[in-house]
Every structure is written in structure tokens, then in C-alpha cells.
Scaffold this active site. Sequence first.
Site: not given
Lengths: 645, 667
Positions: A141, A180, A423
Site C-alpha cells: 500500500t 505493519g 485485505e
Amino acid sequence: MVMNADLRRERAAATFQPELLTHVLDGGAERTRRRREIEALVINDPDFQHEDLNFLSRSQRYEQAIRKSALMVMKLREYGIADPDEIYMFKSFVHRGRPEPLDLHLGMFLPTLLTQATPEQQNRFFMPAWNLEIIGTYAQTEMGHGTHLRGLETTATYDPATQEFILNSPTVTSIKWWPGGLGKTSNHAVVLAQLYTQGQCKGLHAFIVPIRQLGTHEPLPGITVGDIGPKFGYDEMDNGYLKMDNFRIPRENMLMKYAQVEPDGTYVKPLSDKLTYGTMVFIRSIIVGDSARALSRACTIAIRYSAVRHQSELKTGEPEPQILDYQTQQYKLFPLLATAFAFHFVGTYIKDTYRRISADIIEGDLSELPELHALTAGLKAFSSWIANAGIEECRMACGGHGYSRCSGLPDIYVTFTPSCTYEGENTVMMLQTARFLMKSYMQVGSGQRVTGMVSYLNDLTRQHIQPQHVAAARAAWLVEAAAKNLQAELNHRKSKEDAWNVTSVDLVRASDAHCHYVVVKLFTAKLSEISNAAVRAVMTDLCLLYALYGISKNTGDFLQANILTSTQLNQVNQRVKELLAIIRPNAVALVDSFDFSDGYLGSVLGRYDGNIYETMFEWAKKSPLNKTEVHESFHKHLKPMQAKL
Amino acid sequence: MAPLGSRDALPGGMNPDLASERLAASFSVELLTASLDGGAERTRGRRAIVEAIESDPVFSQENQYFQSQNEKYEAAVRRAVYLQKKIRAMGWTQNGPEVQDICRCLSGDIALVLHRVFMRSISVLGSDKQIAKWIPLATDYQIIGSYAQTELGHGTYLQGLETTAVFDTATQEFILNTPKISAMKWWPGDMGRSATHTVVFAQLYVHGKCYGVHPFILQIRSLEDHSPRPGVTVGDIGPKMDFQHADNGFLLLQNVRVPRENMLSKFCEVQPDGTYVRWGSQKINYFTMTSVRISILSDEAIVPLMKACTIAIRYSAVRRQSKLKPGEQEAKILDYQTQQQKLLPQLATAYAFHFINTYLHELFNKGYQDIQAKNFDSLPELHAFSSGFKALITQHCTSGVEICLRACGGHGYSLLSGLPSLYTRIIASCIYEGENTVLLLQTARFLIKCFMAASAGQRVPPSVTYLSSVKSGKCPAKDKSDFLRPEIYLKAYEQMAVRSVTKLQHLIQSGVDKHDAWNQCTVQLEKAAKAHCHYITVKNFVEAVENLDNKAGIQKIMKHLCDLFALHGIFSNVGDFLYDGHLTAAHMDLVTASYLDLLAVIRKDAVPLVDAFDFTDKSLSSALGSYDGQVYQRLYEWAQKSPTNQQGNPAYDKYLKPLLQNTLSKL
């Protein structure tokens, strides 16, 4: 402490043994035993203890999470736990269902190496990563791009002179954003970038990029990396940003099991791109299970609290009743309880189905994948939306105390709610399912029969008596309505894309109804597998409540489609209310069967023993504002004000 | 235009995607702002106050997303103290329109809010002598007050409070006790760390007889060193979902004595010999509670929804994702029908609630005058209004803010978007000042009572006369454009509300046991109350639009919003509207078609419509919602300021380094 008398009474009055239902949820008594064994390894281990997370700052929470993750890796090896399900379980107990900085390393970086790296790359990266000399993340992303992958702007340009790729983040919007573990933890990342070779763009490819110096952990020259700042929850996760300026990596760092760039820059195409489907199906099936778990936790807290809390009067002169005796409270909580069970069974079903057909996938047979893919996209969205709203409903059903962090509910909510977006953004997911539904509808229209979960489209005119059939009829009607509207828009000489966009509200409704039907169907199918009669009886009530509540919430569709009359809908509403009263005596036993330990639940209101008020007081006394008897603000601000005004 | 300085400027200027939206406006934004404020003069005054506050560094909220609970609390106290000086320096009045503007500007991030409630309760419940003694002390902040009603075990049901005040004739004192753990006062704002005094509600006992709940002024901390008074245990209740700046407190009392004069005694008194005397009517007090519910609606519910709409709609005009047509540029996400269907109804709701809020305020001002003139006739209706609308508005605004949050994709979850904090704040409004379900049932009780009275030929308050005067009939709409006629959709709302109430009246009367029957119908009663309030909101929106100036395109765009609000309500509750056959399935297709058409119409004015709310960038505190639309630049710059990037990484040296160097066993 002794058990609260209300809860003791509730448990004594249950018509079934919660332990037997726990076995059904776990998939057998042996699995229950093993799960508890693994949990005991964690909760009895002093190394995993720490201060209440609610009292810690974000940096402290990150530090605790890292500490526990490091320990976890060591202990997993010490205990010889290697089965993926058991690792997932252990990890979930260590972090009590919360995210942690190594999530992406374990869940994305390692699996990506396994599936997309060549044997040479496996040697170079996999074992060091397995041994945590390398900690990796997955950087896809970007700040300006999430849903539309082809729009990613990061570039990897091949330089045949040095046999290197030159990585660049050419604009602000191209900065990698959100991954993350990227902010502070990782020293490597799998980076997705547009590949340019021989002057041509070859689309998105994955590259292994070192980002921090081994040994010092300092960012490498050409790399700008950091944390994206505070979020709605996920305090322990260092979601990060990554900006690359003419950063060079060797040619061999492109993941080349499928596509390749040869030393002279020649591009070799991959054979098939459908394989990425499999991973997505798997991850989305996990989210359906997460929805069930998060909602089960919220229900456990709200229902136990509602059995302990007394308020107001139902009848003048009588003692204040348990708030669980109010119909409005039952109407808020019991349909959610039924939903939690339903989602649990659906999550298990998708996971099992995926396992069943993954052998075929390895053999190269992908024929069952499209339907499963379409189904999981919709169910991911359906379940996460409902669980998200359900957790909030549970919190509000706990009144003011639900708003305190000691209830655990704010934390469950903020941890869960991003799953509506990650997701696969939910609306986008629903539209993917809709695409499949439209295709199936067209097939039926052209005389072909469709199979599986959409087979109800084969016969749009049958009689509907059972709730399951009624749910199918609604789905069929909405699918048909969306298909007709889509056709009407096309007839207005609109482009295919415009027609799709101006029908998308209808399409999402059709997907929603389809998913609801699937859940009813799978829940109903599960009943016959339950061997104990008492457990089956209470599950049958819940299943019926789930189905009928779905009707009463969507009466408009049934009336508009002429599936049910006003009179029949009155009967449905009446039956829903009767079911609330029937389920009431088993409510506490039902949530007990989820078998959450107090430590895992993390809620003062949801404690198994019901000693709520005493524990709340003890908890509050440890709060940061209470560290000193007189807060320093008094000396700094209040006292001078009183003196001067 | 807004005054300079109220918008943060970034190099790069205005994002062209926002500039083009503004060029296309069909109406004058400035005139709409003035209309929302109640006149151009009011707009000027509000902007001057905003400018004075926002240009003052003491009120800077720049670090708000990075602060700990302790830091937030301290900053809120600092702001509260400084605000008193500022008000005096600027010559603002404490009770004039300025207060409203100040509140909107500071968005509640301030301590000592309960001090005002403390003062109000003394003014309303205290005798003249008590007012003369306590109000000057409080005005000068010689004492800081709080309001201690809710207990650990009791919120909704006031008669159930367990704190006791026993009168001791010998010493002429009340002895206050929280006899068990559930009796502990829990939640009162400003009490945890700041307050020196509080108004505590307790069951009054004289000579062994209980007289019910009464208010007492109680000193809880020393005025010298701020330490708790003997017998008082007081502290902060710990972290909450938000309101981290507020020190909501607990209070345990063990034989704490207060003089007889400290019982607030406007309506009743315990005389020296223990005789309990009651006089006057408490109805005025009842009116105060009721009007508080109305007074919070704007700042705590409607303004947050307006802010969330501003952020989400501006971001949706800047964010481009995927392609609507192959080969074209990626589309603004605001151009997707599904995105419009999420956001535009929220925008219409914000406007609908703006108008109903104005209406409710007028109604309550008139009610206050009546009551001053000892006419209490309108009280039951006002009470029903305040309960029902508090519940309806807070609930819709809360879900609206959440929809806006989730419509912003991943970036919505960043605190820097401003949306998570709007959400975690507004959700509390569904609980405080009366739990929403409980409130709706109160409104339902009023509706049932009125309906039965009307059926028996008695006179009922004006807002409910429709319950008995409506004749059922078929909706005459033939074409989708018919559903843009207010009389058509108003009739549908009216029918639906009437049916919800009348159906219930039979059910309730059919039951054997009255209380059981009531409980068995509460799910539907709640629905009936919502239907009533929803109907009134639509009706009021229609009337407000009719009264708007028909210039500069304002009435026209407001009419579109009104239609959207009404049709969205039908579209989202199809079942309720189809039930009695007033609307048919065919009508619903027309409603849907009209509704979807409206989305495309309002889409064109979406950005100007949120611009008209006139929030400064500082008050939005959002990297996504700033006026210039430099979303990504701002997000990147703000993230750099996060402590996680400004401070070292202790976790690396302690845990990551040993982990990376595979020295796990040394951990």
C-alpha cells in the site's frame, strides 16, 4: 473471590452443558484439551506478565509487544510447537488477540519467500528470516493507492550495466504507507513496484529490499523510513512509511520464481497470475473467523455484565431486575450472540473448503477457486461489517461502564474495526461478489444451470416456507433486480462501466442478501452435525433466531418482493420475541461455552466470577492520573488561578 | 471568504481537484454560511472569536494526537484557566452568544466544564442565601465544583442511588456515607483530580425515615494543599475510550459531615429539629434537566457530524482510486455511487439536524417563558421532545460519523485524519444525559398516553395531534418525480408514525399484567418513538426550506437535501413504510430511482455544502480534511512529528538487537 450470586444462578439454570458446546466450537474434545494446554503454557508463564496495557503509552505498548514477540519465538522452539494452527493459537494467547510487530514477518514476509522465491533466494533469505536475523515486512500500500493495485507508483528500473534495480518513490503519493512492522522493527521489506526494463513498464513485481543496517538498525543511505503516527487502535504496531531515492538492489533480489528479468534486461513472463488468489482466500477466511471471535468476546462481556447489573423497576415495589430481563436488552444482544455462532461455523467452513481444494491448486486445478474467491470476498465484508457494528452495540448495551477502557470493549472495537478496510475494502469486496452473482444470473438466463451456493438462482419461482428458503428468495429477488437495473442502464446506451457504477448500490444489496443466505444455510447445515441433543436444541433456537431476525430487519425486501405478507411478517416478529424469552435462561451458559479465560478477555465487566464493582475500583486506583494524590496540575495551574482571579 | 490565517497554507496551494469542485458550486457558500449562523453579523462575530482563540498559542492543539492521558489532562486544565483570563481580557460575556462560539471553537477539549453545572445546580436548587454564599466563590474560582450523581451501580434509575445523608440533630449536621462499593460515586467529570467541591446526591434520612434523593454541597479537597478531606477517598476512574483530558472521578464517603445549611433547599428543607418541609414546585428543576439534553445537541452531536462530513467529502474529492472507465485517469472516489450513498445522506442529515436544533431551541425558549409565568402545560411535551430528539440525533450523528470514518479507507484510521477522535467522543453522547433506549421509551410512553387521550376526545399537545387526525389511504404518486413533492413523502412518514403508535396501543392494553405487557412491547415502542421524531424532523426540514430566502441558489440546494433526507429515510426503512399498504412495492421502485438521482445532483455541490459549515483547518485538526486539499503532503509532515519518530527506539536496544543477533537465550 466468590462467584457473584446472579451468575451462579444463571449457570445452574442452563439446559445444556457448555463444555459440550465448547467441543463443538473447537472441533472435538481433544482439540479443546490441546487449546487449553497451550493457553496454560502462556498464562502460567511469569515472563508473559505485564502491567495493564490501558495504562501504558503507545511507545510502552510497542515495547511490551516486541518483548513478548521475542520471547514467543524462543518459547515456541523450546516447546517444539510447529503446527501452523498451534503457532497461531500460541501467538494469540501471548498477545491476547492483539496485533504485534512481527505479524507481517510471520504472516506475509516468510510465506511470500516460500511461495515466490527461487531456491537460491530461499537459501539467501529464508533461513536468516526464520532465525530472525532478518525481520521483514510486506510493503504494498502507498499513501495514494490501496485498492487499485495497478495504480501503485513506486518504480524499480533495471540497470543492465550494474545488474541492479534502482528503486524510487517518485511522488509523495508513492511513499509506502501502512505496512505493519515497517516503522521501527523490520530491517527488510518485500516491496511491490512497477518494473521497468528496456524502457518498458512490465507491471507490478515484488523485490526484497534491505532497509536498515544490520547491527546498528540505522536506515540505509537512500532509505527514509519511520512510523506513520498514532491510529485508532493498533498501538503496539509500528505501521510505517518508506521512501526510496535511487536505492539500488542486486538483480537477484527480485522475487523470480515466476516472472524473471535476465542479466541483459530481457523480461520473462510468468505462466499464470491466478495463484495469488489462494492466499487471499485464506486470509479472508481468517477474517471471517476473527469476526466471530471478536463478536464472541463482546457478547461474553455484555451478557455477563447484563446478568450482574441491576437497574430500574419492571414492576413497582419489586427489587431492581437484572438488565438482561429487559426485552430491549435481549433484542440488542441475543441476535448478536446467534450471529457470533453463525460466523464461527462459516469461518470453519471456508477454511475447511480451502484446505480441501488447496491440494487441487497445487496440482494446477483452479476450477473451484473463482466461486470460493467470490464467496469469501463477500463474506469477509458481510461478517466484518456486522461484527464491527455488533461490538459497538454490545459496548453501548453496557451503558456508561462500557465506555471505560476497563470494560475491554473499546479495545476490542478499535482492534477489530480496521478489518472492514484491510485485505480488501468492504464495499469493493461486495462488488466483487456481485460480479460473480451477475455472471451466474446471466448463465441461468442463457439456459445453463449453476451449482454451489448460487444454485437458488436456477429456480426463481418456487414456494418459500422454511427460513432458509425465504432467505434464498430474497437473495434471488435482489440479484434479479440488480441484474435488470444493470441491463436497463446499459439500454440507455451507457458504457458498461457507467452502468455498473450507477447500479452499484443495488449490487451491494444483492451481495449482502446472498451472504446472509449463505450464513443461514451453513448454520442450518451445522445443526445436524451436533450429536448432543441438549446442545443441538439450543443451537437450533439460535439458528432460527438468526434467520428470523434477518427477516425482521429486512421486512421491506420481503414485502416489496411479495415473498411474505404483512401478516406473515407480524408472525415473524412475534416469533423473534418468543425466541428471545426462550434463549434468555441459556444466555450466560452460551457465552461461557466460548471458553475465554479472564486474561484473554481482558475485561472487568466480563469476568467469569462477576465481581465487577470491586475489581473496577481496584483497576481505577492504578490509573496514571492517580499516581500521586495531588496532581501536579494543581500546583502549576489551579492554585495560581485561585490566587490571581 | 473566511479570514486569512484560519486556513493553514502549504506550498502547492489549493489542490486543483478541490478548486474545480468549488468553481462548480450552484449557490453562494458565503450566504449559506450566514444563513446557518443566523445572519452575516453573527458570522463575522463568530469568526472574530475563532481568530482570537486560534491565533493564541496557549490554545494550540497541535500535539493533541501524541499526548498521554496525564499530558492531555494538564493541557485541558491550562486551557480552562487561561480561557478565564482571555474572556476577561477580550470583554466577552459569560452568558452571551460568545460562549457558544467559544465552545464550538474549543470543541470541548477543556477542563472545569462541570464547574458550570455545579453553579447552575446551586442557582436552580439553592435558596437565595445559599446562592449568595456559594456563587461568588465559584465565579472567582475560589472553589472548583463538580456534580456527583451517578454511582458505580446506578445511572439510569435515580431512585436507586445508595449514597446516604443521615441528619444528626445533636450536631445539626448531615452524615454522608457510601455504604457499599456499588454506592461509590463514579463518572462525575472534573472530580478525579480538579474539584474542591461537589454537589452530591444522596438518600436523605431523618429520624430513621427516608425522604428520597436530595442534593448536598460537599467539600472534598483542602483549599490549602488540595489533599482529600478526612473521610473522603477520591480519584480518577482510569482511561476511557476518549475524554482522556477529563478527570472523571470516583468518590467514597465515610462518615463525612456537612452542616445542615449545605443541603440545597430551594424546594425543601430539614429544620433544626429534624422536621422535613417541602414547598414550591420542583417542575422548574425538571425543566432544567430536560433543557440540558437539548443544549448539548449542537456541540456534542451535530457539529461533530458536520466536521466528519467536511473531512470525508473533501478527502473523497481529492482521493483518486481505480478507474471508472478503462484508459481514463483514476476517478475521484466521490464519483462512485457507493461512496455517494455513504456520504451524501450524512450531509443531508447534518443539515436536517441543524434545522431541527434551531426549532427545538426556539421551542424551549418559549417553554422557559411559559414556565416563568407559572404555566407548566407544555412540560410533558417538552420532556418528550428532549428525550426523543436527544436519542434520535445522537444516534444518527454517531452512526454518521462512523460511516464517514469508514468511507476514508485506511487513512481514516489514522488519528491524524481527525475522524477516530470525533467518533470516540460522539459515541459517549448516546449514553450520557440519559441512555438512548431509556429516553426513547419515555417518548413512547408520552405518545401512547396522547394517543389514548386523543381517542377519548381529549385535547393533546400540537406535535401529536396528527396521531388522531390522519386518515389512512393510498399514496397517489405515479412517477418518480412525485416523490420530490414534500406533501407526498410527508404523508408517508405521517402514516408510518401513526401506524407504529396505534398498533402498539392495542398490544399494551391486551396484556394481562400491565408491566409485563409494557416490557414485551418495548422493542416496538422504541421504534414508534423513532418514527415520530423522524417524521417531525422531515416536516421541520420541509418548513425550514419553505422559509428560506429564494436567492443565490440556497433554497434550491436545500430543497434537494431535504428530499434526499426524506427519501433516504424511506429507502433505509422500506419494510416499515410498506407495512400498511400506503406505499406499494411499485412505489418503492420510484423512491429508489428518485433517491439515486438525487445523489448525482447533490454530488456536484458536495464540497461547497461542507465548505459552508465554515470550519477552520485548526478546528478540524485533520490531515485529510484541510481546506486546500493537500492531503498527502500534510499526512507525511504530521507523521514525522510523532514521538515514535522524534524519540529514540528503546525497544531496539533492549529486545530487537538481541533478537536480530540471535541471542534469544540472553533475553
